[in-house]
Design a protein around this motif. Structure first.
Motif, PDB file in Angstrom:
ATOM      1  N   GLN A 160      -5.071   4.851   1.199  1.00  0.00           N
ATOM      2  CA  GLN A 160      -3.783   3.181   1.974  1.00  0.00           C
ATOM      3  C   GLN A 160      -5.038   2.028   2.390  1.00  0.00           C
ATOM      4  OE1 GLN A 160      -4.238   6.167   3.697  1.00  0.00           O
ATOM      5  NE2 GLN A 160      -1.691   6.811   2.603  1.00  0.00           N
ATOM      6  N   VAL A 185       0.890  -1.374  -0.554  1.00  0.00           N
ATOM      7  CA  VAL A 185       0.540   0.514  -0.006  1.00  0.00           C
ATOM      8  C   VAL A 185       1.090   1.249   0.344  1.00  0.00           C
ATOM      9  CG1 VAL A 185      -1.592  -1.055   1.303  1.00  0.00           C
ATOM     10  CG2 VAL A 185       0.051   0.046   2.596  1.00  0.00           C
ATOM     11  N   ARG A 186       0.221   2.679  -0.372  1.00  0.00           N
ATOM     12  CA  ARG A 186       0.926   3.370  -0.375  1.00  0.00           C
ATOM     13  C   ARG A 186       1.195   4.477   0.420  1.00  0.00           C
ATOM     14  NH1 ARG A 186      -2.730   6.308  -4.343  1.00  0.00           N
ATOM     15  NH2 ARG A 186      -4.629   4.913  -3.241  1.00  0.00           N
ATOM     16  N   GLU A 187       2.147   5.022   0.815  1.00  0.00           N
ATOM     17  CA  GLU A 187       2.663   4.903   2.419  1.00  0.00           C
ATOM     18  C   GLU A 187       2.005   6.641   3.175  1.00  0.00           C
ATOM     19  OE1 GLU A 187       7.038   4.925   3.444  1.00  0.00           O
ATOM     20  OE2 GLU A 187       6.342   2.639   3.453  1.00  0.00           O
TER      21      GLU A 187
END
Length: 215
Positions: A32, A21-23
């Motif tokens: 996220q 997932v994107r931080e």
């Protein structure tokens, strides 16, 4: 961070899938959660022909991953819903300070919402608890210095209050790494025990036997 649960899932006969997932430095919430739901939808479409039953998908995560797993179970999305949830050391109410969960200064919590603290409630699992949610197994160290143990209790009691099957498994004296020493690496017997407990939970809640290959 903890390479124990997915191997235990595979030994129990599940297809175990790790997702990215994107931080918060790349995108703010709910990006996220969108990523998690996109992964679940991909599994349901199953373009690789994996032995997956789309009606029996469980999700687990630790720390920030535990927060997202808890959110995924409460999303209410039919096509991205899951049937069982495990959250390990995950926060449930981002509006409550404690440990490393700070909202009075820049922190991982405020970074998640791009500094807009008015959005913390919407990013909190407890704000989305509803009747009909899938069963939860909540695992948390009682001495967690990062995400206080009360966060696990808040989610557990909120779920039980609406009739959801929720089990709280405290790890006595465990810190965020579930170990007595907060600086120790994520390893040791407790993690293997937790992995086995998670496998038993999923097998029971998803109604599968070893070797069926559910996700």
């Amino acid at each position: 961070m903890a390479p124990f649960v997915n191997p235990a899932m595979a030994r129990a006969g599940f297809v175990a899938v790790g997702i990215s997932v994107r931080e918060s430095g790349q995108a703010v919430f709910p990006a996220q959660l969108d990523d998690v739901q996109a992964a679940v939808r991909w599994l349901r479409r199953n373009p690789l022909g994996l032995p997956i039953d789309p009606g029996r998908i469980g999700i687990w995560g630790q720390s920030a991953g535990g927060h997202l797993a808890a959110m995924a179970g409460l999303s209410g999305s039919a096509d991205a819903g899951v049937q069982a949830v495990v959250t390990i050391g995950g926060p449930s109410d981002l509006t409550r300070q404690g440990g490393e969960m700070r909202i009075d200064r820049p922190s991982p919590v405020t970074a998640l919402v791009g500094g807009d603290t008015s959005r913390l409630r919407a990013a909190s699992p407890v704000a989305h608890v509803r009747a009909g949610a899938p069963p939860y197994l909540i695992i948390h160290g009682t001495s967690d210095e990062t995400v206080p143990y009360e966060q696990a209790e808040l989610l557990h009691h909120a779920l039980r209050a609406v009739g959801t099957d929720s089990r709280l498994l405290p790890i006595a004296g465990g810190h965020h790494n579930l170990l007595p020493d907060p600086d120790a690496p994520y390893d040791g017997q407790v993690w293997y025990d937790v992995a086995d407990e998670v496998a038993r939970f999923f097998k029971h809640q998803l109604g599968v036997e070893s070797g069926t290959g559910d996700s």
